[in-house]
Design a protein around this motif. Structure first.
Motif, PDB file in Angstrom:
ATOM      1  N   LYS A  28      -4.975  -0.907   4.340  1.00  0.00           N
ATOM      2  CA  LYS A  28      -4.741  -1.961   4.692  1.00  0.00           C
ATOM      3  C   LYS A  28      -6.326  -2.903   5.588  1.00  0.00           C
ATOM      4  O   LYS A  28      -5.968  -3.965   5.701  1.00  0.00           O
ATOM      5  CB  LYS A  28      -3.282  -1.950   5.493  1.00  0.00           C
ATOM      6  CG  LYS A  28      -3.280  -3.664   6.127  1.00  0.00           C
ATOM      7  CD  LYS A  28      -2.306  -4.779   4.771  1.00  0.00           C
ATOM      8  CE  LYS A  28      -2.214  -5.735   5.441  1.00  0.00           C
ATOM      9  NZ  LYS A  28      -1.987  -6.422   3.743  1.00  0.00           N
ATOM     10  N   ASN A  29      -6.447  -2.336   6.401  1.00  0.00           N
ATOM     11  CA  ASN A  29      -7.825  -2.657   7.411  1.00  0.00           C
ATOM     12  C   ASN A  29      -8.556  -2.684   6.164  1.00  0.00           C
ATOM     13  O   ASN A  29      -9.164  -3.811   6.491  1.00  0.00           O
ATOM     14  CB  ASN A  29      -8.055  -1.583   8.054  1.00  0.00           C
ATOM     15  CG  ASN A  29      -9.303  -2.295   9.091  1.00  0.00           C
ATOM     16  OD1 ASN A  29      -9.156  -3.045   9.711  1.00  0.00           O
ATOM     17  ND2 ASN A  29     -10.560  -1.146   9.747  1.00  0.00           N
ATOM     18  N   LEU A  30      -9.351  -2.305   5.456  1.00  0.00           N
ATOM     19  CA  LEU A  30     -10.065  -2.932   4.160  1.00  0.00           C
ATOM     20  C   LEU A  30      -9.818  -3.469   3.767  1.00  0.00           C
ATOM     21  O   LEU A  30     -10.855  -4.601   2.642  1.00  0.00           O
ATOM     22  CB  LEU A  30     -10.295  -1.598   3.315  1.00  0.00           C
ATOM     23  CG  LEU A  30     -11.126  -0.057   4.109  1.00  0.00           C
ATOM     24  CD1 LEU A  30     -10.977   1.146   3.000  1.00  0.00           C
ATOM     25  CD2 LEU A  30     -11.950  -0.897   4.416  1.00  0.00           C
ATOM     26  N   MET A  31      -8.590  -4.157   3.380  1.00  0.00           N
ATOM     27  CA  MET A  31      -7.808  -4.943   2.919  1.00  0.00           C
ATOM     28  C   MET A  31      -7.393  -6.274   3.079  1.00  0.00           C
ATOM     29  O   MET A  31      -7.210  -7.623   2.148  1.00  0.00           O
ATOM     30  CB  MET A  31      -6.965  -4.399   1.607  1.00  0.00           C
ATOM     31  CG  MET A  31      -7.311  -3.891   0.733  1.00  0.00           C
ATOM     32  SD  MET A  31      -5.357  -3.187   0.210  1.00  0.00           S
ATOM     33  CE  MET A  31      -4.360  -4.540  -0.743  1.00  0.00           C
ATOM     34  N   ALA A  32      -7.974  -6.353   4.290  1.00  0.00           N
ATOM     35  CA  ALA A  32      -7.386  -6.819   5.483  1.00  0.00           C
ATOM     36  C   ALA A  32      -7.659  -8.723   4.825  1.00  0.00           C
ATOM     37  O   ALA A  32      -7.204 -10.009   5.027  1.00  0.00           O
ATOM     38  CB  ALA A  32      -7.453  -6.761   7.264  1.00  0.00           C
ATOM     39  N   ARG A  33      -9.451  -9.027   5.094  1.00  0.00           N
ATOM     40  CA  ARG A  33     -10.355 -10.276   4.800  1.00  0.00           C
ATOM     41  C   ARG A  33      -9.325 -10.507   3.500  1.00  0.00           C
ATOM     42  O   ARG A  33     -10.280 -11.269   3.343  1.00  0.00           O
ATOM     43  CB  ARG A  33     -11.406  -9.750   4.925  1.00  0.00           C
ATOM     44  CG  ARG A  33     -11.521  -9.060   6.431  1.00  0.00           C
ATOM     45  CD  ARG A  33     -13.225  -8.966   6.803  1.00  0.00           C
ATOM     46  NE  ARG A  33     -13.934  -8.754   7.964  1.00  0.00           N
ATOM     47  CZ  ARG A  33     -14.589  -8.700   8.628  1.00  0.00           C
ATOM     48  NH1 ARG A  33     -15.813  -8.688   7.533  1.00  0.00           N
ATOM     49  NH2 ARG A  33     -15.151  -8.217  10.111  1.00  0.00           N
ATOM     50  N   GLU A  34      -9.763  -9.541   2.144  1.00  0.00           N
ATOM     51  CA  GLU A  34      -9.277 -10.389   1.700  1.00  0.00           C
ATOM     52  C   GLU A  34      -7.444  -9.715   0.709  1.00  0.00           C
ATOM     53  O   GLU A  34      -7.101  -9.357  -0.519  1.00  0.00           O
ATOM     54  CB  GLU A  34      -9.773  -9.325   0.265  1.00  0.00           C
ATOM     55  CG  GLU A  34     -11.792  -9.534   0.280  1.00  0.00           C
ATOM     56  CD  GLU A  34     -11.750 -11.022   0.174  1.00  0.00           C
ATOM     57  OE1 GLU A  34     -10.468 -12.055  -1.021  1.00  0.00           O
ATOM     58  OE2 GLU A  34     -13.046 -11.824   0.815  1.00  0.00           O
ATOM     59  N   GLU A  43      -6.532   2.295  12.083  1.00  0.00           N
ATOM     60  CA  GLU A  43      -6.867   3.515  11.035  1.00  0.00           C
ATOM     61  C   GLU A  43      -6.080   5.085  11.248  1.00  0.00           C
ATOM     62  O   GLU A  43      -6.529   5.672  11.483  1.00  0.00           O
ATOM     63  CB  GLU A  43      -7.897   3.485  10.623  1.00  0.00           C
ATOM     64  CG  GLU A  43      -8.743   2.205  10.562  1.00  0.00           C
ATOM     65  CD  GLU A  43      -9.710   2.539   9.063  1.00  0.00           C
ATOM     66  OE1 GLU A  43     -10.163   3.286   9.801  1.00  0.00           O
ATOM     67  OE2 GLU A  43     -10.584   1.601   9.341  1.00  0.00           O
ATOM     68  N   LEU A  44      -4.509   4.825  12.209  1.00  0.00           N
ATOM     69  CA  LEU A  44      -3.656   6.098  11.946  1.00  0.00           C
ATOM     70  C   LEU A  44      -3.719   6.532  10.828  1.00  0.00           C
ATOM     71  O   LEU A  44      -3.561   7.631  11.061  1.00  0.00           O
ATOM     72  CB  LEU A  44      -2.464   5.185  13.203  1.00  0.00           C
ATOM     73  CG  LEU A  44      -2.752   4.398  14.388  1.00  0.00           C
ATOM     74  CD1 LEU A  44      -1.641   4.691  15.389  1.00  0.00           C
ATOM     75  CD2 LEU A  44      -4.126   5.523  14.601  1.00  0.00           C
ATOM     76  N   VAL A 102       0.876  -1.349  -0.066  1.00  0.00           N
ATOM     77  CA  VAL A 102       0.207   0.112  -0.148  1.00  0.00           C
ATOM     78  C   VAL A 102       0.944   1.252  -0.106  1.00  0.00           C
ATOM     79  O   VAL A 102       0.806   2.217  -0.586  1.00  0.00           O
ATOM     80  CB  VAL A 102      -0.982  -0.272   1.305  1.00  0.00           C
ATOM     81  CG1 VAL A 102      -1.634   0.497   0.842  1.00  0.00           C
ATOM     82  CG2 VAL A 102      -1.786  -1.318   0.971  1.00  0.00           C
ATOM     83  N   GLY A 103       2.044   1.319   0.511  1.00  0.00           N
ATOM     84  CA  GLY A 103       2.639   2.532   1.300  1.00  0.00           C
ATOM     85  C   GLY A 103       2.937   3.295  -0.251  1.00  0.00           C
ATOM     86  O   GLY A 103       3.340   3.962  -0.267  1.00  0.00           O
ATOM     87  N   GLN A 104       3.350   2.347  -1.598  1.00  0.00           N
ATOM     88  CA  GLN A 104       4.140   2.745  -2.484  1.00  0.00           C
ATOM     89  C   GLN A 104       3.088   4.002  -3.011  1.00  0.00           C
ATOM     90  O   GLN A 104       3.182   4.967  -3.862  1.00  0.00           O
ATOM     91  CB  GLN A 104       4.162   2.156  -4.188  1.00  0.00           C
ATOM     92  CG  GLN A 104       5.514   2.650  -4.949  1.00  0.00           C
ATOM     93  CD  GLN A 104       5.460   1.612  -5.438  1.00  0.00           C
ATOM     94  OE1 GLN A 104       5.175   0.267  -5.570  1.00  0.00           O
ATOM     95  NE2 GLN A 104       6.062   1.795  -6.826  1.00  0.00           N
ATOM     96  N   TRP A 105       1.829   3.450  -3.296  1.00  0.00           N
ATOM     97  CA  TRP A 105       0.882   4.612  -3.241  1.00  0.00           C
ATOM     98  C   TRP A 105      -0.079   5.874  -2.908  1.00  0.00           C
ATOM     99  O   TRP A 105      -0.936   6.220  -3.171  1.00  0.00           O
ATOM    100  CB  TRP A 105      -0.242   4.286  -4.383  1.00  0.00           C
ATOM    101  CG  TRP A 105      -1.021   2.800  -4.313  1.00  0.00           C
ATOM    102  CD1 TRP A 105      -0.233   1.129  -4.664  1.00  0.00           C
ATOM    103  CD2 TRP A 105      -2.310   2.461  -3.657  1.00  0.00           C
ATOM    104  NE1 TRP A 105      -1.108   0.369  -3.668  1.00  0.00           N
ATOM    105  CE2 TRP A 105      -2.228   1.173  -3.237  1.00  0.00           C
ATOM    106  CE3 TRP A 105      -3.506   3.756  -3.881  1.00  0.00           C
ATOM    107  CZ2 TRP A 105      -3.626   0.921  -2.920  1.00  0.00           C
ATOM    108  CZ3 TRP A 105      -4.497   2.921  -3.437  1.00  0.00           C
ATOM    109  CH2 TRP A 105      -4.712   1.315  -2.741  1.00  0.00           C
ATOM    110  N   ALA A 106      -0.091   5.036  -1.243  1.00  0.00           N
ATOM    111  CA  ALA A 106      -0.649   5.736  -0.455  1.00  0.00           C
ATOM    112  C   ALA A 106       0.257   6.867   0.639  1.00  0.00           C
ATOM    113  O   ALA A 106      -0.504   7.481   0.937  1.00  0.00           O
ATOM    114  CB  ALA A 106      -1.288   4.572   0.352  1.00  0.00           C
ATOM    115  N   GLY A 107       1.160   6.051   0.686  1.00  0.00           N
ATOM    116  CA  GLY A 107       2.481   7.126   1.249  1.00  0.00           C
ATOM    117  C   GLY A 107       3.964   7.108   0.623  1.00  0.00           C
ATOM    118  O   GLY A 107       4.110   7.923   1.271  1.00  0.00           O
ATOM    119  N   GLY A 108       3.692   7.367  -1.513  1.00  0.00           N
ATOM    120  CA  GLY A 108       5.009   7.393  -2.002  1.00  0.00           C
ATOM    121  C   GLY A 108       6.493   6.757  -0.924  1.00  0.00           C
ATOM    122  O   GLY A 108       7.271   7.377  -1.537  1.00  0.00           O
TER     123      GLY A 108
END
Length: 282
Positions: free
Chosen positions: A139-145, A131-132, A56-62
């Motif tokens: 990531k929390n939304l993706m956790a189950r999938e 969700e800090l 997730v970090g590459q497009w959510a946190g650069g």
């Protein structure tokens, strides 16, 4: 950058727990299996966060691949320095096969390692649920999938884990006599490189409890298929590495099957008393 600071705080908290457990059990050698529990917990909990940064970090946190590569190396280096145990069932089984550990301590270590991995997954899911940052919200939304680390066929997966485990354990065996100052950084770098090289195949966890915590809960393959790839592959690679390095497996074969042992004592090449007497007669 704020997302990376939150992750840094998470890493520090997890590693501090491992350091606390090690300090607490410093004088209790019989409770070494608890060190394996904390080592497995720290490794899996930190790697789950690294996995989050990769996904997730590459497009959510650069955060690019160079950052994640560096973070993984630092995590593995810190784990090797702080925890005082491996948290790796393959290495626990190796100690058993080398006659360095008996049956009961080995079983306790294995159980503790998988329990630590399970607890780490539970803690990480709770942490994501807070969700800090935007990265953790996603990531929390993706956790189950979640996406599985096994991205190839079953046979290719077993072969990848087997080869990576073979390389790792041969290097690890050759470094056993070295000081921690050499061994820990070299092992951390090797694991980081192998994981990066095999990221499109199995991620080269080379650790059954680590794989259990990171990818067994993800859809796409059955538990049996995951066990075949991430347990059978590394353990087979470890066994072959032990056989190739030592020539035998002490727990199974007492005789060296591959290499001839050289005679420790040699006959001196100097002249014997008999030869000296013959020279005097001449």
């Amino acid at each position: 950058m704020s997302g990376l600071n939150v992750s840094l705080g998470y890493f520090i908290a997890v590693v501090s727990f491992g350091a606390f457990i090690r300090a607490l059990l410093r004088n209790f050698l019989r409770l070494r299996f608890i060190l394996e529990f904390s080592a497995s917990f720290v490794l899996v909990a930190c790697w789950l966060e690294v996995q989050t940064i990769v996904e997730v970090g590459q497009w959510a946190g650069g955060l690019g691949p160079d950052v994640t590569f560096t973070i993984l190396f630092v995590v593995l280096l810190t784990h090797g320095v702080i925890c005082g145990a491996t948290g790796n069932p393959s290495l626990a089984l190796m100690r058993f096969l080398l006659l360095e550990a008996t049956t009961l301590p080995t079983l306790l270590a294995l159980a503790a390692q998988f329990l630590g991995a399970h607890l780490a997954l539970f803690v990480a899911v709770y942490y994501w649920g807070l969700e800090l940052t935007d990265m953790h919200m996603i990531k929390n939304l993706m956790a189950r999938e979640c996406s599985t680390s096994l991205r190839v066929s079953l046979l290719q997966g077993v072969f990848t884990e087997f080869i990576c485990a073979l390389v790792f354990h041969i290097v690890h065996l050759s470094l056993r006599s070295r000081t921690a100052l050499i061994q820990v950084p070299f092992v951390a770098l090797l694991l980081t490189v192998l994981s990066h090289a095999a990221s499109g195949y199995t991620s080269a966890y080379i650790n059954p409890s680590l794989a259990y915590g990171l990818t067994f809960h993800c859809p796409g393959f059955s538990i049996t298929e995951y066990v075949t790839v991430y347990w059978l592959g590394p353990i087979t690679g470890m066994s072959l590495a032990l056989l190739l390095y030592m020539g035998n497996i002490p727990r199974i074969f007492a005789k060296n099957l591959l290499y001839f042992q050289k005679t420790r004592f040699r006959v001196p090449k100097g002249n014997t008393s008999g030869n000296q007497a013959e020279k005097k007669k001449k």
